[in-house]
Design an enzyme around this catalytic site. Structure first.
Site, mmCIF file in Angstrom:
data_model
loop_
_atom_site.group_PDB
_atom_site.id
_atom_site.type_symbol
_atom_site.label_atom_id
_atom_site.label_comp_id
_atom_site.label_asym_id
_atom_site.label_seq_id
_atom_site.Cartn_x
_atom_site.Cartn_y
_atom_site.Cartn_z
ATOM 1 N N PHE A 291 -8.948 8.037 4.611
ATOM 2 C CA PHE A 291 -9.476 9.311 5.101
ATOM 3 C C PHE A 291 -10.900 9.107 5.591
ATOM 4 C CE2 PHE A 291 -11.703 13.393 4.398
ATOM 5 C CZ PHE A 291 -10.934 14.196 5.244
ATOM 6 N N GLY A 292 -11.156 9.524 6.835
ATOM 7 C CA GLY A 292 -12.492 9.465 7.413
ATOM 8 C C GLY A 292 -13.044 10.857 7.624
ATOM 9 N N TYR A 293 -14.284 11.072 7.233
ATOM 10 C CA TYR A 293 -14.908 12.401 7.346
ATOM 11 C C TYR A 293 -16.263 12.351 8.038
ATOM 12 C CZ TYR A 293 -17.368 10.621 3.268
ATOM 13 O OH TYR A 293 -18.104 9.830 2.421
ATOM 14 N N GLY A 294 -16.735 11.155 8.366
ATOM 15 C CA GLY A 294 -18.017 10.972 9.053
ATOM 16 C C GLY A 294 -17.804 10.139 10.296
ATOM 17 N N SER A 295 -18.518 9.029 10.393
ATOM 18 C CA SER A 295 -18.403 8.193 11.593
ATOM 19 C C SER A 295 -17.018 7.576 11.749
ATOM 20 C CB SER A 295 -19.474 7.100 11.592
ATOM 21 O OG SER A 295 -19.284 6.215 10.511
ATOM 22 N N GLU B 259 -19.206 -0.006 5.319
ATOM 23 C CA GLU B 259 -19.536 1.089 4.397
ATOM 24 C C GLU B 259 -20.267 0.592 3.145
ATOM 25 O OE1 GLU B 259 -18.905 4.217 5.380
ATOM 26 O OE2 GLU B 259 -17.985 3.428 7.205
#
Length: 191
Positions: free
Chosen positions: A24-28, A99
């Site tokens: 799950f990606g929520y930023g870049s 990350e």
């Protein structure tokens, strides 16, 4: 906890026998997809809110002048919309480096737009990492973002690209949009 989490992440999950996993990606990770994926779908996770509370010393700032990037903060009842990627476990060799500045991989349940659910992983920078900056007034965060820049470019670009990506996803993120508004005010005052 050290801001460099590469080795810590490599011991957090066992991928033996796993051919693919959801991330799950929520930023870049929404807009900068520099890794191969097998499938991509909009998704959300429950109980978390996106916040610009993590310092960026390696991408959008420097150790002397850190930028601010998003992490997730627990918030009962909240829904955080983002993008899910089904990836090979080998992708984490790259993502753990990308990350590394305080982010750890955690298991989470993803909800897709059709209501189906899958288990997956998400990178979260918790408040016990050295790079965590925490809450500040929106105007202060916007000023810090406006002045920070690092090897990946200006911190303002990160905020503006994220806000644009969230709009395209139909995601409501008052925190991000308020900072975007503040950033535009700060930069127009400088012009």
């Amino acid at each position: 906890m050290s801001a460099n989490t590469i080795e810590h992440n490599r011991t957090r999950q066992n991928f033996d026998g796993v051919s693919s996993i959801w991330l799950f990606g929520y930023g870049s990770l929404i807009y900068k997809v520099d890794f191969p994926f097998l499938e991509r779908r909009p998704a959300s996770i429950r109980g978390w809110e996106r916040r610009f509370w993590q310092g960026s010393h390696d991408h959008r700032g420097t150790p002397e002048a850190p930028g601010r990037v998003v992490t997730l903060i627990q918030s009962p009842g909240a829904v955080c919309k983002g993008m899910a990627y089904r990836v090979s476990p080998k992708v984490f060799e790259h993502l753990d480096v990308r990350e590394k500045n305080g982010y750890l991989r955690f298991a989470t349940t993803l909800t897709f737009e059709d209501g189906s659910h899958r288990e997956g992983l998400v990178y979260i920078a918790t408040e016990d990492n050295e790079a965590f900056l925490g809450h500040a007034p929106d105007a202060d965060i916007a000023r810090q973002i406006a002045s920070a820049s690092g090897p990946s470019g200006p911190n303002a670009e990160y905020l503006l690209r994220l806000a644009d990506s969230l709009r395209k996803l139909g995601a409501d993120c008052p925190h991000t949009f308020a900072l975007e508004h503040q950033l535009r005010s700060v930069t127009s005052d400088k012009a």
